[in-house]
Motif scaffolding. Structure first.
Motif, mmCIF file in Angstrom:
data_model
loop_
_atom_site.group_PDB
_atom_site.id
_atom_site.type_symbol
_atom_site.label_atom_id
_atom_site.label_comp_id
_atom_site.label_asym_id
_atom_site.label_seq_id
_atom_site.Cartn_x
_atom_site.Cartn_y
_atom_site.Cartn_z
ATOM 1 N N LEU A 1 -8.869 -0.307 -7.597
ATOM 2 C CA LEU A 1 -8.268 0.097 -6.330
ATOM 3 C C LEU A 1 -7.315 1.281 -6.457
ATOM 4 N N ASP A 2 -6.852 1.565 -7.653
ATOM 5 C CA ASP A 2 -5.988 2.730 -7.868
ATOM 6 C C ASP A 2 -6.757 3.921 -8.431
ATOM 7 N N ASP A 3 -8.079 3.820 -8.455
ATOM 8 C CA ASP A 3 -8.919 4.850 -9.064
ATOM 9 C C ASP A 3 -9.521 5.734 -7.975
ATOM 10 N N PRO A 4 -9.136 7.009 -7.902
ATOM 11 C CA PRO A 4 -9.712 7.896 -6.874
ATOM 12 C C PRO A 4 -11.233 7.974 -6.950
ATOM 13 N N ALA A 5 -11.792 7.889 -8.165
ATOM 14 C CA ALA A 5 -13.249 7.968 -8.300
ATOM 15 C C ALA A 5 -13.932 6.786 -7.620
ATOM 16 N N PHE A 6 -13.308 5.598 -7.681
ATOM 17 C CA PHE A 6 -13.873 4.447 -6.981
ATOM 18 C C PHE A 6 -13.925 4.700 -5.489
ATOM 19 N N TRP A 7 -12.813 5.143 -4.913
ATOM 20 C CA TRP A 7 -12.779 5.354 -3.470
ATOM 21 C C TRP A 7 -13.737 6.446 -3.029
ATOM 22 N N PRO A 45 -0.950 5.061 11.382
ATOM 23 C CA PRO A 45 0.011 4.721 10.319
ATOM 24 C C PRO A 45 -0.325 3.425 9.586
ATOM 25 N N VAL A 46 -0.941 2.480 10.287
ATOM 26 C CA VAL A 46 -1.325 1.220 9.643
ATOM 27 C C VAL A 46 -2.423 1.476 8.612
ATOM 28 N N MET A 47 -3.415 2.307 8.974
ATOM 29 C CA MET A 47 -4.459 2.628 8.008
ATOM 30 C C MET A 47 -3.912 3.459 6.858
ATOM 31 N N ALA A 48 -2.969 4.346 7.134
ATOM 32 C CA ALA A 48 -2.352 5.124 6.055
ATOM 33 C C ALA A 48 -1.656 4.200 5.068
ATOM 34 N N ALA A 49 -0.955 3.190 5.591
ATOM 35 C CA ALA A 49 -0.288 2.228 4.715
ATOM 36 C C ALA A 49 -1.297 1.396 3.937
ATOM 37 N N ALA A 50 -2.436 1.081 4.554
ATOM 38 C CA ALA A 50 -3.466 0.302 3.865
ATOM 39 C C ALA A 50 -4.027 1.062 2.671
ATOM 40 N N PHE A 51 -4.268 2.353 2.842
ATOM 41 C CA PHE A 51 -4.778 3.161 1.729
ATOM 42 C C PHE A 51 -3.688 3.425 0.689
ATOM 43 N N GLY A 52 -2.463 3.567 1.147
ATOM 44 C CA GLY A 52 -1.369 3.852 0.238
ATOM 45 C C GLY A 52 -1.374 5.299 -0.224
ATOM 46 N N PRO A 53 -0.339 5.712 -0.949
ATOM 47 C CA PRO A 53 -0.265 7.099 -1.418
ATOM 48 C C PRO A 53 -1.228 7.335 -2.563
#
Length: 224
Positions: A11-17, A137-145
């Motif tokens: 979930l913290d891997d940009p390649a996965f997303w 903003p809710v979706m932004a928080a779901a994805f995280g920085p």
């Protein structure tokens, strides 16, 4: 139910997303029949034996959305997303947000907003009644920085470009039973077609879905 470890670790891997959301043109490695990666199945229970299920192809070229009904072994397919014959337009925003809240009550590791919205958000389609200014903003928080050095990361704006049915005649309609279906007049299409198994008069499992939402409301403590 905790996320499968092989999903949680990515979930913290940009390649996965990038792969999961079809944002890469990289070819998937060829696999022999004996070593082709299996799918990743994740369930988000909401209470009463009901759950939303994501079945993610091991090569990240298809994601199925399913509904688990108590007492049944078969998962009911209610949508899918791929790059050939997709039908991802299945969920109202209020429903996904409710499912996310209920799942977090049952499993605090599924913090809300978080992985439920980030992973299942691809199956939302919005209409003119949705408050995009409040949803983004809710979706932004779901994805995280994004993690440091990430070349690509999912954003609320990118999600909105895919989910937004406003301006194309896409509307959610509620019938006398309280069931919601989504539709789009042919003449209204501008630049986004509706691809959904949840149209009026379809074979979508409306009764089972209504029961799932009722169970989620009890778990979350308030309705969608």
């Amino acid at each position: 139910m905790p996320l499968p470890s092989d999903l949680q670790s990515r979930l913290d891997d940009p390649a996965f997303w990038a792969a999961y959301l079809f944002q890469t043109d990289d070819d998937v490695d060829d696999f022999d029949d004996d070593d082709e990666p299996g799918s990743i199945v994740v369930e988000f229970p909401v209470g009463g034996g009901y759950a939303v299920v994501l079945d993610i192809d091991g090569c990240f070229d298809m994601v199925d959305l399913g509904l688990r009904v108590p007492g049944e072994t078969e998962i009911l397919e209610i949508g899918w997303d791929d790059q050939a014959h997709w039908h991802p337009d299945t969920l109202r925003w209020a429903e996904l947000e409710l499912i996310g809240r209920a799942a977090a009550v049952l499993d605090p590791s599924l913090a809300h907003p978080g992985p439920v919205l980030a992973l299942a958000g691809r199956f939302v389609v919005l209409d003119a009644r949705d408050d995009v200014a409040a949803i983004a903003p809710v979706m932004a928080a779901a994805f995280g920085p994004p993690p440091p050095g990430a070349e690509w990361w999912p954003t609320a704006d990118g999600w909105l470009r895919k989910a937004d049915g406003r301006g194309n005649g896409i509307t959610w309609q509620q019938d006398e039973n309280g069931d919601w279906a989504v539709d789009q007049p042919d003449a209204a299409v501008v630049d986004r077609d509706l691809y959904s198994v949840r149209r009026p008069g379809s074979k979508f499992p409306f009764t089972a879905w209504r029961a799932l939402l009722a169970a989620a409301e009890v778990t979350a403590g308030r309705p969608a």
